[in-house]
Design a protein around this motif. Structure first.
Motif, mmCIF file in Angstrom:
data_model
loop_
_atom_site.group_PDB
_atom_site.id
_atom_site.type_symbol
_atom_site.label_atom_id
_atom_site.label_comp_id
_atom_site.label_asym_id
_atom_site.label_seq_id
_atom_site.Cartn_x
_atom_site.Cartn_y
_atom_site.Cartn_z
ATOM 1 N N UNK A 62 0.820 -1.207 0.000
ATOM 2 C CA UNK A 62 0.000 0.000 0.000
ATOM 3 C C UNK A 62 0.856 1.261 0.000
ATOM 4 N N UNK A 63 1.886 1.265 0.848
ATOM 5 C CA UNK A 63 2.734 2.454 0.924
ATOM 6 C C UNK A 63 3.593 2.614 -0.334
ATOM 7 N N UNK A 64 3.964 1.508 -0.972
ATOM 8 C CA UNK A 64 4.667 1.590 -2.257
ATOM 9 C C UNK A 64 3.769 2.213 -3.309
ATOM 10 N N UNK A 65 2.506 1.788 -3.330
ATOM 11 C CA UNK A 65 1.550 2.355 -4.282
ATOM 12 C C UNK A 65 1.353 3.846 -4.014
ATOM 13 N N UNK A 66 1.319 4.216 -2.739
ATOM 14 C CA UNK A 66 1.201 5.640 -2.384
ATOM 15 C C UNK A 66 2.429 6.411 -2.844
ATOM 16 N N UNK A 67 3.607 5.779 -2.757
ATOM 17 C CA UNK A 67 4.845 6.433 -3.206
ATOM 18 C C UNK A 67 4.834 6.676 -4.708
ATOM 19 N N UNK A 68 4.346 5.677 -5.456
ATOM 20 C CA UNK A 68 4.238 5.831 -6.914
ATOM 21 C C UNK A 68 3.288 6.976 -7.241
ATOM 22 N N UNK A 69 2.149 7.014 -6.558
ATOM 23 C CA UNK A 69 1.173 8.076 -6.789
ATOM 24 C C UNK A 69 1.740 9.436 -6.381
ATOM 25 N N UNK A 70 2.575 9.449 -5.349
ATOM 26 C CA UNK A 70 3.209 10.701 -4.925
ATOM 27 C C UNK A 70 4.136 11.228 -6.007
#
Length: 362
Positions: A62-70
């Motif tokens: 989840x946090x990796x996906x948030x990083x990509x979106x960031x």
């Protein structure tokens, strides 16, 4: 620095990182559980650990996906700023062009009025009526000058009008791109908030003791990855010295240790991963790409064995995370939401590669 000292420093960093994770303010540690009795107790504990490991991997995803979106958000934000500035520049050109066109029209009007005052006859006709030869010769030169001036005036008016039309067309196209960029930015923001909310909800459902064990599992995974990386003897192959700008960048980045992670932030109170590395190098006098993906794409790549303090370590196959190498197998980075800027093992995450902002410096 000798190999023995490097291993001691690395071990010390590992201990500091572990203590930092375990000593989060407000964390209360449960008393050691009694040894499990034969039967189901041990098996329940094992299952619980397996469940927590699954939670850890889900949180990581989840946090990796948030990083990509960031990264998507930061890129869209940077592009929107550039497009907005371009729209402003075009608008200024349009205003200046209109003012120039008004001046040219005024000059053309004055010329027409002068011709009217001359009886409506063109200058050539009035010249032919002159009886003075010298006046005729002087007037012929003025007529040619007037003809050239008139042609020049009309030509400049035409060019100015064409420029205005082009500026307006460019401004409309730029506004469309700006609007598309704003939509991309808003969509990326929704992705970030959705992923972070899901991760926070998952963590909130854990008991305090489970959160403590989860933190230990996270640290254990990082330590194992770092140990495997160091076990390759990588540090023995490194020996590059930081440049003056590299030392300044490292000093800036390490001075931010303890400040919270915040997606999209570039300081001075909060940072995301690429916000930290870009601002560190900007403080050292270097222009820098804003996102970790742009840093990976645009900066000079160097071999991991040639890494020196100040270099940026890019992580994961999608270049969604970045940290700054500070020496002795250690990076400083802004990890993820809920964490602060901290030191970590350079090999504690999968390394995609290394880039150097000051590659031209020896």
């Amino acid at each position: 620095m000798g190999t023995g000292k490097r291993w001691l420093l690395t071990a010390a960093v590992t201990v500091v990182c572990a203590v930092t994770v375990l000593a989060v303010p407000g964390t209360a540690f449960a008393a050691p559980a009694p040894p499990p009795s034969p039967g189901t107790t041990a098996s329940v504990t094992v299952v619980a650990d397996k469940d927590l490991e699954a939670v850890r991997k889900k949180l990581e995803k989840l946090y990796r996906a948030a990083a990509v979106a960031t990264d998507e958000y930061n890129a869209a934000d940077e592009k929107a700023q550039q497009q907005s500035a371009q729209v402003v520049r075009l608008a200024k050109k349009i205003v200046e062009g209109r003012e120039k066109l008004d001046e040219l029209k005024a000059l053309a009007g004055a010329a027409a009025a002068a011709q009217y005052r001359g009886g409506g006859l063109p200058p050539e006709a009035r010249l032919m009526l002159s009886e003075d030869p010298q006046e005729f010769l002087d007037g012929a030169g003025r007529v040619r000058q007037g003809q050239h001036a008139t042609k020049g005036l009309l030509g400049e008016m035409t060019r100015t009008q064409q420029d205005l039309e082009q500026y307006a067309q460019d401004a409309r196209a730029q506004m469309k791109r700006l609007e598309a960029g704003r939509k991309a930015k808003a969509e990326a923001q929704k992705k970030i908030e959705k992923k972070i909310a899901a991760a926070e909800k998952l963590e909130s459902e854990l008991e305090q003791e489970e959160r403590e064990r989860l933190a230990r599992l996270e640290q254990q995974a990082a330590d194992e990855a770092q140990a495997g990386w160091l076990g390759s003897g990588i540090l023995d192959e490194m020996g590059g010295e930081a440049t003056e700008q590299g030392r300044k960048a490292v000093a800036y980045a390490t001075a931010q240790i303890g400040k919270p992670y915040q997606w999209g932030a570039e300081g001075p109170k909060t940072y995301d991963c690429s916000g930290l590395t870009s601002q560190a190098w900007i403080s050292a006098g270097r222009s820098m790409p804003r996102t970790s993906q742009a840093q990976w794409e645009q900066l000079t790549r160097v071999d991991v064995t040639d890494m020196r303090p100040g270099d940026l370590v890019i992580y994961f196959d999608d270049a969604s995370h970045v940290g700054m190498y500070v020496g002795d197998g250690t990076i400083v980075h802004a990890p993820r939401p809920g964490r602060t800027v901290t030191l970590a093992g350079a090999g504690s995450m999968p390394i995609l590669g290394v880039v150097r902002p000051d590659a031209e410096e020896n």
